[in-house]
Design a protein around this motif. Structure first.
Motif, PDB file in Angstrom:
ATOM      1  N   UNK A   1       0.972  -1.247   0.116  1.00  0.00           N
ATOM      2  CA  UNK A   1      -0.023   0.073   0.045  1.00  0.00           C
ATOM      3  C   UNK A   1       0.929   1.104  -0.173  1.00  0.00           C
ATOM      4  N   UNK A   2       0.635   2.241  -0.576  1.00  0.00           N
ATOM      5  CA  UNK A   2       1.120   3.519  -0.612  1.00  0.00           C
ATOM      6  C   UNK A   2       0.313   4.681  -0.130  1.00  0.00           C
ATOM      7  N   UNK A   3       1.167   5.379   0.804  1.00  0.00           N
ATOM      8  CA  UNK A   3       0.624   6.574   1.403  1.00  0.00           C
ATOM      9  C   UNK A   3       1.347   7.766   1.038  1.00  0.00           C
ATOM     10  N   UNK A   4       0.778   8.816   0.643  1.00  0.00           N
ATOM     11  CA  UNK A   4       1.304  10.206   0.288  1.00  0.00           C
ATOM     12  C   UNK A   4       0.708  11.071   1.567  1.00  0.00           C
ATOM     13  N   UNK A   5       1.637  11.649   2.042  1.00  0.00           N
ATOM     14  CA  UNK A   5       1.413  12.628   3.155  1.00  0.00           C
ATOM     15  C   UNK A   5       0.232  12.020   4.077  1.00  0.00           C
ATOM     16  N   UNK A   6       0.283  10.667   4.308  1.00  0.00           N
ATOM     17  CA  UNK A   6      -0.463  10.061   5.403  1.00  0.00           C
ATOM     18  C   UNK A   6      -1.782   9.615   5.010  1.00  0.00           C
ATOM     19  N   UNK A   7      -1.949   9.900   3.541  1.00  0.00           N
ATOM     20  CA  UNK A   7      -3.353   9.466   2.953  1.00  0.00           C
ATOM     21  C   UNK A   7      -2.835   8.401   1.872  1.00  0.00           C
ATOM     22  N   UNK A   8      -3.789   7.368   2.013  1.00  0.00           N
ATOM     23  CA  UNK A   8      -3.509   6.103   0.914  1.00  0.00           C
ATOM     24  C   UNK A   8      -3.720   6.639  -0.520  1.00  0.00           C
ATOM     25  N   UNK A   9      -2.842   6.412  -1.240  1.00  0.00           N
ATOM     26  CA  UNK A   9      -2.693   6.862  -2.532  1.00  0.00           C
ATOM     27  C   UNK A   9      -2.808   5.732  -3.510  1.00  0.00           C
ATOM     28  N   UNK A  10      -3.931   5.782  -4.184  1.00  0.00           N
ATOM     29  CA  UNK A  10      -4.457   4.658  -4.834  1.00  0.00           C
ATOM     30  C   UNK A  10      -3.129   4.354  -6.147  1.00  0.00           C
ATOM     31  N   UNK A  11      -3.027   3.085  -6.201  1.00  0.00           N
ATOM     32  CA  UNK A  11      -1.912   2.721  -7.118  1.00  0.00           C
ATOM     33  C   UNK A  11      -2.098   2.993  -8.556  1.00  0.00           C
ATOM     34  N   UNK A  12      -1.105   3.602  -9.303  1.00  0.00           N
ATOM     35  CA  UNK A  12      -1.202   4.261 -10.442  1.00  0.00           C
ATOM     36  C   UNK A  12      -1.763   3.459 -11.483  1.00  0.00           C
ATOM     37  N   UNK A  13      -1.411   1.644 -11.432  1.00  0.00           N
ATOM     38  CA  UNK A  13      -1.937   1.111 -12.406  1.00  0.00           C
ATOM     39  C   UNK A  13      -3.416   0.371 -12.285  1.00  0.00           C
ATOM     40  N   UNK A  14      -3.825   0.371 -10.979  1.00  0.00           N
ATOM     41  CA  UNK A  14      -5.058  -0.264 -10.756  1.00  0.00           C
ATOM     42  C   UNK A  14      -6.189   0.766  -9.876  1.00  0.00           C
ATOM     43  N   UNK A  15      -5.588   1.758  -9.644  1.00  0.00           N
ATOM     44  CA  UNK A  15      -6.433   2.645  -8.788  1.00  0.00           C
ATOM     45  C   UNK A  15      -7.070   2.129  -7.520  1.00  0.00           C
ATOM     46  N   UNK A  16      -6.566   0.909  -7.388  1.00  0.00           N
ATOM     47  CA  UNK A  16      -6.755   0.229  -5.936  1.00  0.00           C
ATOM     48  C   UNK A  16      -5.938   0.584  -4.745  1.00  0.00           C
ATOM     49  N   UNK A  17      -6.414   0.518  -3.525  1.00  0.00           N
ATOM     50  CA  UNK A  17      -5.819   1.118  -2.535  1.00  0.00           C
ATOM     51  C   UNK A  17      -4.642   0.261  -1.837  1.00  0.00           C
ATOM     52  N   UNK A  18      -4.595  -1.146  -2.566  1.00  0.00           N
ATOM     53  CA  UNK A  18      -3.373  -2.045  -2.335  1.00  0.00           C
ATOM     54  C   UNK A  18      -3.105  -2.841  -3.610  1.00  0.00           C
ATOM     55  N   UNK A  19      -2.094  -3.366  -3.571  1.00  0.00           N
ATOM     56  CA  UNK A  19      -1.774  -4.241  -4.914  1.00  0.00           C
ATOM     57  C   UNK A  19      -1.014  -5.446  -4.271  1.00  0.00           C
ATOM     58  N   UNK A  20      -1.346  -6.616  -4.984  1.00  0.00           N
ATOM     59  CA  UNK A  20      -0.159  -7.861  -4.710  1.00  0.00           C
ATOM     60  C   UNK A  20       1.306  -7.250  -5.270  1.00  0.00           C
ATOM     61  N   UNK A  21       2.215  -7.584  -4.532  1.00  0.00           N
ATOM     62  CA  UNK A  21       3.585  -7.047  -4.664  1.00  0.00           C
ATOM     63  C   UNK A  21       4.059  -7.395  -6.149  1.00  0.00           C
ATOM     64  N   UNK A  22       3.772  -8.745  -6.319  1.00  0.00           N
ATOM     65  CA  UNK A  22       4.287  -9.119  -7.804  1.00  0.00           C
ATOM     66  C   UNK A  22       3.495  -8.248  -8.983  1.00  0.00           C
ATOM     67  N   UNK A  23       2.206  -7.920  -8.573  1.00  0.00           N
ATOM     68  CA  UNK A  23       1.451  -7.166  -9.637  1.00  0.00           C
ATOM     69  C   UNK A  23       2.072  -5.714  -9.790  1.00  0.00           C
ATOM     70  N   UNK A  24       2.460  -5.483  -8.710  1.00  0.00           N
ATOM     71  CA  UNK A  24       3.028  -3.831  -8.653  1.00  0.00           C
ATOM     72  C   UNK A  24       4.469  -3.816  -9.634  1.00  0.00           C
ATOM     73  N   UNK A  25       5.168  -5.123  -9.099  1.00  0.00           N
ATOM     74  CA  UNK A  25       6.760  -5.241  -9.717  1.00  0.00           C
ATOM     75  C   UNK A  25       6.332  -5.534 -11.465  1.00  0.00           C
ATOM     76  N   UNK A  26       5.513  -6.247 -11.765  1.00  0.00           N
ATOM     77  CA  UNK A  26       5.088  -6.359 -13.119  1.00  0.00           C
ATOM     78  C   UNK A  26       4.896  -5.162 -13.819  1.00  0.00           C
ATOM     79  N   UNK A  27       3.888  -4.127 -13.084  1.00  0.00           N
ATOM     80  CA  UNK A  27       3.642  -2.879 -13.426  1.00  0.00           C
ATOM     81  C   UNK A  27       4.655  -2.117 -13.952  1.00  0.00           C
ATOM     82  N   UNK A  28       5.834  -2.063 -13.047  1.00  0.00           N
ATOM     83  CA  UNK A  28       7.140  -1.202 -13.105  1.00  0.00           C
ATOM     84  C   UNK A  28       8.282  -2.054 -13.539  1.00  0.00           C
TER      85      UNK A  28
END
Ligand SMILES: *[C@@H]1O[C@H](CO)[C@@H](O)[C@H](O)[C@H]1NC(C)=O
Ligand SMILES: *[C@@H]1O[C@H](CO)[C@@H](O)[C@H](O)[C@H]1NC(C)=O
Length: 281
Positions: A229-256
């Motif tokens: 999960x990513x947080x920007x300034x203490x607020x959840x930052x939806x993931x750029x690739x899915x707009x979800x509030x959390x991502x499977x780590x492997x999916x995030x790595x795949x995206x990047x």
């Protein structure tokens, strides 16, 4: 300012400017942007454009000085004097009285233009120069996962890295955040009224970006999974690739994947070789 990082287990913080002030070590960025008098063309053009001229006239009238005695830089100093006092001390400086909300929006845009062209999407090298830091974050996450999978204690449960807005903006741009369809220019202030790239919101004082790694046990299957999960300034930052509030780590790595595998700051920051052959003729 030296920027440092620290891991929980290893005592005093270590200065690591190469990691946290990557822009100072990137020849291509230094030559093409930082030391390039025309790289911030849109900032300079906006300073003399109609929106700023309008403020100049209004402020000159309020202060009862000739408009020729003022310029955009002086206006910006007055605006910073107002906004810094307000933001840091909660004090309303008399300088605030020379501006209205519309002026503030124009001056906000002027600052966003600078950040956009110097730290954001304006030039590719601005963000590409941060890929070592980006990869460093994933290496820490990889290591924690590896240790967890081997049932070892996580050696760095928390990694703290300190920098400035100038470090965060390129990193967020590299990851695809706050990207508008059209570039911010000196000539599209109105069209950019609802822009995503608002540096005052993205990197306010004490801004911070957090990557949180979760070790999840799926109730249905015995499978364990890691989520981020990513947080920007203490607020959840939806993931750029899915707009979800959390991502499977492997999916995030795949995206990047491209950034993780193919971005080398040493290559990215290399200046194009000048071929002097023709000069010698
Ligand atoms: C400076 O920036 C301008 C505008 O982006 C660009 O055309 C020019 O090549 C740059 N100069 C150098 C030395 O990189
Ligand atoms: C420089 O340009 C010349 C002529 O175009 C070419 O033959 C030579 O290989 C080039 N050198 C490099 C280092 O790119």
């Amino acid at each position: 300012v030296h920027l440092f990082q620290t891991h929980m287990e290893c005592g005093p913080p270590r200065i690591n400017d190469k990691l946290m002030r990557f822009f100072d070590h990137c020849e291509k960025f230094l030559t093409e942007v930082e030391k390039n008098a025309t790289a911030l063309y849109h900032v300079e053009a906006f300073k003399t454009g109609p929106e700023m001229q309008n403020i100049l006239k209004k402020v000159a009238a309020t202060l009862q000085v000739p408009v020729n005695n003022l310029n955009a830089d002086l206006i910006q100093v007055a605006f910073f004097t107002c906004s810094f006092d307000l933001a840091i001390k909660g004090v309303k400086s008399p300088w605030c009285d020379v501006f209205d909300i519309d002026d503030a929006k124009v001056l906000e845009y002027l600052n966003d233009l600078k950040q956009y062209w110097k730290r954001g999407y304006g030039y590719t090298i601005n963000s590409r120069s941060s890929c070592t830091l980006f990869q460093d974050i994933f290496q820490h996450l990889d290591k924690a996962i590896e240790q967890k999978q081997r049932s070892q204690p996580v050696s760095s449960p928390v990694v703290l890295q300190f920098g400035h807005a100038e470090t965060l903006l390129p990193l967020l741009s590299l990851m695809g955040y706050f990207k508008d369809k059209e570039p911010l220019t000196a000539y599209n202030y109105k069209e950019q009224m609802h822009r995503k790239f608002r540096s005052g919101h993205i990197v306010p004082y004490a801004s911070n970006l957090m990557f949180v790694l979760y070790h999840c046990k799926n109730a249905k299957t015995p499978k364990e999974e890691f989520r981020v999960q990513m947080l920007l300034n203490e607020k959840v930052l939806p993931l750029a690739h899915s707009q979800e509030t959390a991502s499977l780590y492997e999916d995030l790595k795949e995206h990047y994947r491209d950034l993780l595998q193919s971005c080398r700051a040493s290559d990215e920051c290399e200046l194009p070789k000048v071929n002097n052959t023709s000069d010698e003729l």
